[in-house]
Design an enzyme around this catalytic site. Sequence first.
Site, PDB file in Angstrom:
ATOM      1  N   ASP A  67       0.805  -1.223   0.000  1.00 43.62           N
ATOM      2  CA  ASP A  67       0.000   0.000   0.000  1.00 43.62           C
ATOM      3  C   ASP A  67       0.838   1.272   0.000  1.00 43.62           C
ATOM      4  OD1 ASP A  67       0.927  -0.530   2.562  1.00 43.62           O
ATOM      5  OD2 ASP A  67      -1.038  -0.959   3.400  1.00 43.62           O
ATOM      6  N   ASN A 136      -7.596  -2.660  14.196  1.00 39.69           N
ATOM      7  CA  ASN A 136      -8.981  -2.934  13.785  1.00 39.69           C
ATOM      8  C   ASN A 136      -9.077  -4.178  12.898  1.00 39.69           C
ATOM      9  OD1 ASN A 136      -7.798  -2.039  11.462  1.00 39.69           O
ATOM     10  ND2 ASN A 136      -9.223  -0.353  11.072  1.00 39.69           N
ATOM     11  N   HIS A 138      -7.246  -4.680  10.110  1.00 42.15           N
ATOM     12  CA  HIS A 138      -6.956  -4.486   8.684  1.00 42.15           C
ATOM     13  C   HIS A 138      -5.676  -5.189   8.276  1.00 42.15           C
ATOM     14  CE1 HIS A 138      -4.582  -0.410   9.299  1.00 42.15           C
ATOM     15  NE2 HIS A 138      -3.758  -1.437   9.292  1.00 42.15           N
ATOM     16  N   GLU A 143      -9.718  -1.974   5.246  1.00 37.15           N
ATOM     17  CA  GLU A 143     -10.351  -1.650   6.519  1.00 37.15           C
ATOM     18  C   GLU A 143     -11.619  -2.489   6.728  1.00 37.15           C
ATOM     19  OE1 GLU A 143      -8.412  -0.085   8.256  1.00 37.15           O
ATOM     20  OE2 GLU A 143      -8.124   2.022   7.778  1.00 37.15           O
TER      21      GLU A 143
HETATM   22  C1  F6R Z   1       1.533  -1.484   6.101  1.00 38.95           C
HETATM   23  C2  F6R Z   1       0.231  -2.104   6.207  1.00 38.95           C
HETATM   24  C3  F6R Z   1      -0.566  -2.108   7.449  1.00 38.95           C
HETATM   25  C4  F6R Z   1       0.270  -2.420   8.702  1.00 38.95           C
HETATM   26  C5  F6R Z   1      -0.602  -2.367   9.953  1.00 38.95           C
HETATM   27  C6  F6R Z   1       0.206  -2.593  11.208  1.00 38.95           C
HETATM   28  O1  F6R Z   1       2.057  -1.604   4.791  1.00 38.95           O
HETATM   29  O2  F6R Z   1      -0.221  -2.615   5.226  1.00 38.95           O
HETATM   30  O3  F6R Z   1      -1.591  -3.046   7.345  1.00 38.95           O
HETATM   31  O4  F6R Z   1       0.859  -3.676   8.565  1.00 38.95           O
HETATM   32  O5  F6R Z   1      -1.238  -1.127  10.035  1.00 38.95           O
HETATM   33  O6  F6R Z   1       1.085  -1.529  11.385  1.00 38.95           O
HETATM   34  P1  F6R Z   1       2.204  -1.555  12.532  1.00 38.95           P
HETATM   35  O7  F6R Z   1       3.139  -2.654  12.154  1.00 38.95           O
HETATM   36  O8  F6R Z   1       2.844  -0.206  12.453  1.00 38.95           O
HETATM   37  O9  F6R Z   1       1.488  -1.812  13.794  1.00 38.95           O
END
Ligand code: F6R
Length: 236
Positions: A67, A136, A138, A143
Amino acid sequence: MEFIKVKTYEELSQKAAQIILTQLEKKPNSVLGLATGSTPIGTYDELIKAYTDGKADFSKVRSVNLDEYCGVPETNDQSYRYFMNEHLFDKVNIDKANTNVPSGVAEDSQAECERYDKLIESLGGIDLQILGIGVNGHIGFNEPSDEFSEGTHVVTLDERTRNSNARFFEKMSDVPTKAITMGIGTIMSAEKILLLANGDAKKEIIEKAVYGEITPNVPASILQKHDNLTVIFSEN
Ligand code: F6R
């Protein structure tokens, strides 16, 4: 599914890196699906260490990131392209031409989504997808929603996601409201998936994702249907 619980973030990072290195030994030109965020930083550090010690070769690796924030150019230090350069690509012998991150500043974002899906297809799909998980549930920036997404698309970020990511920005109003993300369908078509989570903040959601009801309200719960999923959770 293999669910590996370890005590420390160091163990999580070492185990995750080992899985990636084994994949590269088996197939040096693997297509790696990569994630940003705090969770995989230790894993990338381990990969860099392996490369520096002469134990890893990234010269043939292709990569596709999950992403990117919309409206954030790759030169901005908050962009996910910048993150990948800083935390991995600039420190190993990967050919940058073989690394891909969706563009958050394409004039036509729909065309960018289509381009990204075609690109992944032209690479032959993803061999190993690394994932973190949002509080959440995701994965990528898919989401909680009423249905599981398919291909790359633009999403409006959930307030919980914006709050979690606010730590990287000076002020809340700087946190982007939209992102472009690989879809759940594409993630699920990866040959192998490695889901990483650490710390108390992720304990409840990882259990819900892995053992709870499969629902688009917890996007990561779909991973229960994947037949080659490894989850590594560390307590801290
Ligand atoms: C990042 C991504 C997100 C993160 C998720 C966890 O490329 O796709 O899904 O993996 O938000 O983020 P952290 O590791 O910062 O808790």
